[in-house]
Design an enzyme around this catalytic site. Structure first.
Site, PDB file in Angstrom:
ATOM      1  N   ASP A  75     125.244  55.151  74.850  1.00 54.57           N
ATOM      2  CA  ASP A  75     123.839  54.845  75.151  1.00 54.57           C
ATOM      3  C   ASP A  75     123.201  56.071  75.812  1.00 54.57           C
ATOM      4  O   ASP A  75     123.793  56.705  76.690  1.00 54.57           O
ATOM      5  CB  ASP A  75     123.753  53.630  76.084  1.00 54.57           C
ATOM      6  CG  ASP A  75     122.344  53.053  76.153  1.00 54.57           C
ATOM      7  OD1 ASP A  75     122.167  51.900  75.736  1.00 54.57           O
ATOM      8  OD2 ASP A  75     121.422  53.756  76.632  1.00 54.57           O
ATOM      9  N   ILE A  76     121.981  56.416  75.367  1.00 56.79           N
ATOM     10  CA  ILE A  76     121.308  57.629  75.827  1.00 56.79           C
ATOM     11  C   ILE A  76     120.727  57.483  77.241  1.00 56.79           C
ATOM     12  O   ILE A  76     120.503  58.468  77.936  1.00 56.79           O
ATOM     13  CB  ILE A  76     120.219  58.039  74.794  1.00 56.79           C
ATOM     14  CG1 ILE A  76     119.947  59.523  74.831  1.00 56.79           C
ATOM     15  CG2 ILE A  76     118.948  57.233  74.971  1.00 56.79           C
ATOM     16  CD1 ILE A  76     119.104  60.012  73.647  1.00 56.79           C
ATOM     17  N   ASN A 113     121.285  41.441  73.541  1.00 58.76           N
ATOM     18  CA  ASN A 113     119.956  40.861  73.767  1.00 58.76           C
ATOM     19  C   ASN A 113     119.253  40.566  72.444  1.00 58.76           C
ATOM     20  O   ASN A 113     119.293  41.383  71.530  1.00 58.76           O
ATOM     21  CB  ASN A 113     119.093  41.848  74.573  1.00 58.76           C
ATOM     22  CG  ASN A 113     119.693  42.181  75.928  1.00 58.76           C
ATOM     23  OD1 ASN A 113     120.284  41.331  76.577  1.00 58.76           O
ATOM     24  ND2 ASN A 113     119.547  43.421  76.362  1.00 58.76           N
ATOM     25  N   HIS A 115     114.949  40.782  76.720  1.00 59.04           N
ATOM     26  CA  HIS A 115     115.197  42.205  77.022  1.00 59.04           C
ATOM     27  C   HIS A 115     115.653  43.052  75.857  1.00 59.04           C
ATOM     28  O   HIS A 115     116.216  44.126  76.058  1.00 59.04           O
ATOM     29  CB  HIS A 115     116.184  42.367  78.198  1.00 59.04           C
ATOM     30  CG  HIS A 115     115.713  41.718  79.452  1.00 59.04           C
ATOM     31  ND1 HIS A 115     114.769  42.279  80.265  1.00 59.04           N
ATOM     32  CD2 HIS A 115     116.026  40.520  80.009  1.00 59.04           C
ATOM     33  CE1 HIS A 115     114.527  41.464  81.275  1.00 59.04           C
ATOM     34  NE2 HIS A 115     115.272  40.389  81.144  1.00 59.04           N
ATOM     35  N   GLN A 116     115.407  42.599  74.622  1.00 64.87           N
ATOM     36  CA  GLN A 116     115.729  43.464  73.469  1.00 64.87           C
ATOM     37  C   GLN A 116     114.588  44.455  73.255  1.00 64.87           C
ATOM     38  O   GLN A 116     113.433  44.057  73.112  1.00 64.87           O
ATOM     39  CB  GLN A 116     115.918  42.626  72.195  1.00 64.87           C
ATOM     40  CG  GLN A 116     116.300  43.491  70.992  1.00 64.87           C
ATOM     41  CD  GLN A 116     116.558  42.674  69.733  1.00 64.87           C
ATOM     42  OE1 GLN A 116     116.186  41.506  69.638  1.00 64.87           O
ATOM     43  NE2 GLN A 116     117.203  43.284  68.754  1.00 64.87           N
ATOM     44  N   HIS A 176     122.534  45.131  68.493  1.00 65.85           N
ATOM     45  CA  HIS A 176     123.482  46.004  69.182  1.00 65.85           C
ATOM     46  C   HIS A 176     124.158  45.259  70.318  1.00 65.85           C
ATOM     47  O   HIS A 176     123.554  44.420  70.970  1.00 65.85           O
ATOM     48  CB  HIS A 176     122.793  47.268  69.702  1.00 65.85           C
ATOM     49  CG  HIS A 176     121.539  47.007  70.486  1.00 65.85           C
ATOM     50  ND1 HIS A 176     120.342  46.721  69.875  1.00 65.85           N
ATOM     51  CD2 HIS A 176     121.316  46.977  71.812  1.00 65.85           C
ATOM     52  CE1 HIS A 176     119.417  46.525  70.815  1.00 65.85           C
ATOM     53  NE2 HIS A 176     119.979  46.660  71.998  1.00 65.85           N
ATOM     54  N   PHE A 177     125.413  45.594  70.519  1.00 68.95           N
ATOM     55  CA  PHE A 177     126.204  45.027  71.609  1.00 68.95           C
ATOM     56  C   PHE A 177     126.450  46.136  72.631  1.00 68.95           C
ATOM     57  O   PHE A 177     126.930  47.208  72.284  1.00 68.95           O
ATOM     58  CB  PHE A 177     127.564  44.525  71.098  1.00 68.95           C
ATOM     59  CG  PHE A 177     127.464  43.338  70.182  1.00 68.95           C
ATOM     60  CD1 PHE A 177     126.977  43.477  68.879  1.00 68.95           C
ATOM     61  CD2 PHE A 177     127.864  42.083  70.605  1.00 68.95           C
ATOM     62  CE1 PHE A 177     126.890  42.382  68.030  1.00 68.95           C
ATOM     63  CE2 PHE A 177     127.774  40.985  69.763  1.00 68.95           C
ATOM     64  CZ  PHE A 177     127.285  41.126  68.476  1.00 68.95           C
ATOM     65  N   HIS A 178     126.107  45.866  73.882  1.00 63.15           N
ATOM     66  CA  HIS A 178     126.338  46.834  74.947  1.00 63.15           C
ATOM     67  C   HIS A 178     127.730  46.624  75.539  1.00 63.15           C
ATOM     68  O   HIS A 178     128.140  45.484  75.778  1.00 63.15           O
ATOM     69  CB  HIS A 178     125.360  46.616  76.111  1.00 63.15           C
ATOM     70  CG  HIS A 178     123.910  46.797  75.782  1.00 63.15           C
ATOM     71  ND1 HIS A 178     123.213  47.920  76.147  1.00 63.15           N
ATOM     72  CD2 HIS A 178     123.005  45.991  75.180  1.00 63.15           C
ATOM     73  CE1 HIS A 178     121.939  47.794  75.785  1.00 63.15           C
ATOM     74  NE2 HIS A 178     121.783  46.628  75.193  1.00 63.15           N
TER      75      HIS A 178
HETATM   76  P1  5GP Z   1     118.138  46.680  74.413  1.00 64.16           P
HETATM   77  O1  5GP Z   1     117.263  46.573  75.625  1.00 64.16           O
HETATM   78  O2  5GP Z   1     117.334  46.650  73.129  1.00 64.16           O
HETATM   79  O3  5GP Z   1     119.248  45.668  74.429  1.00 64.16           O
HETATM   80  O4  5GP Z   1     118.861  48.079  74.534  1.00 64.16           O
HETATM   81  C1  5GP Z   1     118.528  49.208  73.790  1.00 64.16           C
HETATM   82  C2  5GP Z   1     119.417  50.339  74.272  1.00 64.16           C
HETATM   83  O5  5GP Z   1     119.346  51.396  73.347  1.00 64.16           O
HETATM   84  C3  5GP Z   1     119.005  50.898  75.640  1.00 64.16           C
HETATM   85  O6  5GP Z   1     120.114  50.816  76.533  1.00 64.16           O
HETATM   86  C4  5GP Z   1     118.619  52.333  75.319  1.00 64.16           C
HETATM   87  O7  5GP Z   1     118.992  53.251  76.348  1.00 64.16           O
HETATM   88  C5  5GP Z   1     119.370  52.610  74.030  1.00 64.16           C
HETATM   89  N1  5GP Z   1     118.702  53.590  73.176  1.00 64.16           N
HETATM   90  C6  5GP Z   1     117.399  53.577  72.782  1.00 64.16           C
HETATM   91  N2  5GP Z   1     117.148  54.621  71.968  1.00 64.16           N
HETATM   92  C7  5GP Z   1     118.309  55.305  71.833  1.00 64.16           C
HETATM   93  C8  5GP Z   1     118.677  56.489  71.092  1.00 64.16           C
HETATM   94  O8  5GP Z   1     117.883  57.124  70.416  1.00 64.16           O
HETATM   95  N3  5GP Z   1     119.976  56.886  71.188  1.00 64.16           N
HETATM   96  C9  5GP Z   1     120.895  56.204  71.929  1.00 64.16           C
HETATM   97  N4  5GP Z   1     122.140  56.674  71.950  1.00 64.16           N
HETATM   98  N5  5GP Z   1     120.593  55.086  72.618  1.00 64.16           N
HETATM   99  C10 5GP Z   1     119.313  54.649  72.588  1.00 64.16           C
END
Ligand code: 5GP
Ligand code: ZN
Length: 136
Positions: free
Chosen positions: A33-34, A85, A91-92, A98-100
């Site tokens: 994650d970035i 999410n 919070h998506q 995607h799974f964190h």
């Molecule tokens: P969400 O809130 O949708 O569950 O999480 C999205 C996740 O994607 C966030 O933790 C965010 O930091 C990550 N993310 C968003 N854009 C990028 C990207 O371009 N590259 C990477 N590696 N992660 C990303």
């Protein structure tokens, strides 16, 4: 441009946007994650584009838990959360499933969770159970 062509995670899959890839198979990709909540925060995604969990075919979901497990082991984290999410209210932010995997090294880093548990009447719970069970 359609939604899939604009999707940031589809671009990562295609290599159009760089990422630190941890694992790749024909169905699954994992990368760091970035904007991590903690060191080792990683994302595991199906290569099949879909917004929510319910949009993904079963065969594209099959390997995801194993990959999350591999990453959890690689981070060496003793405490960690797996989070997925669905929808803005939940919070998506990126509309590709995607799974964190989020290591929880201490009280301040990693995932913070609100857990507003509600009192539940047992008859209500039983009614809910019967409604859901009938649809499974
Ligand atoms: P969400 O809130 O949708 O569950 O999480 C999205 C996740 O994607 C966030 O933790 C965010 O930091 C990550 N993310 C968003 N854009 C990028 C990207 O371009 N590259 C990477 N590696 N992660 C990303
Ligand atoms: Zn996508």
């Amino acid at each position: 441009m359609n939604k899939m062509a604009a999707c940031i995670f589809c671009k990562i899959i295609k290599g159009e946007i760089p990422s630190f890839k941890l694992f790749e198979s024909d169905k699954v990709l994992a990368f760091l994650d970035i904007q991590p909540l903690s060191r080792g925060h990683a994302l595991v995604i199906p290569k099949h584009h879909g917004v929510k969990l319910t949009d993904i075919p079963d065969d594209s979901l099959a390997d995801i838990l194993q990959v999350l497990k591999k990453i959890a082991i690689a981070t060496g984290a003793e405490n960690y959360n797996v989070l997925q999410n669905n929808g803005r209210l939940a919070h998506q932010e990126v509309d590709h499933v995607h799974f964190h995997l989020i290591p929880k090294p201490n009280t301040t880093e990693g995932l913070g969770i609100g857990w507003p548990a509600q009192k539940m009447d047992m008859d209500e719970l039983k009614k809910l159970y019967e409604t859901l069970k009938a649809k499974m």
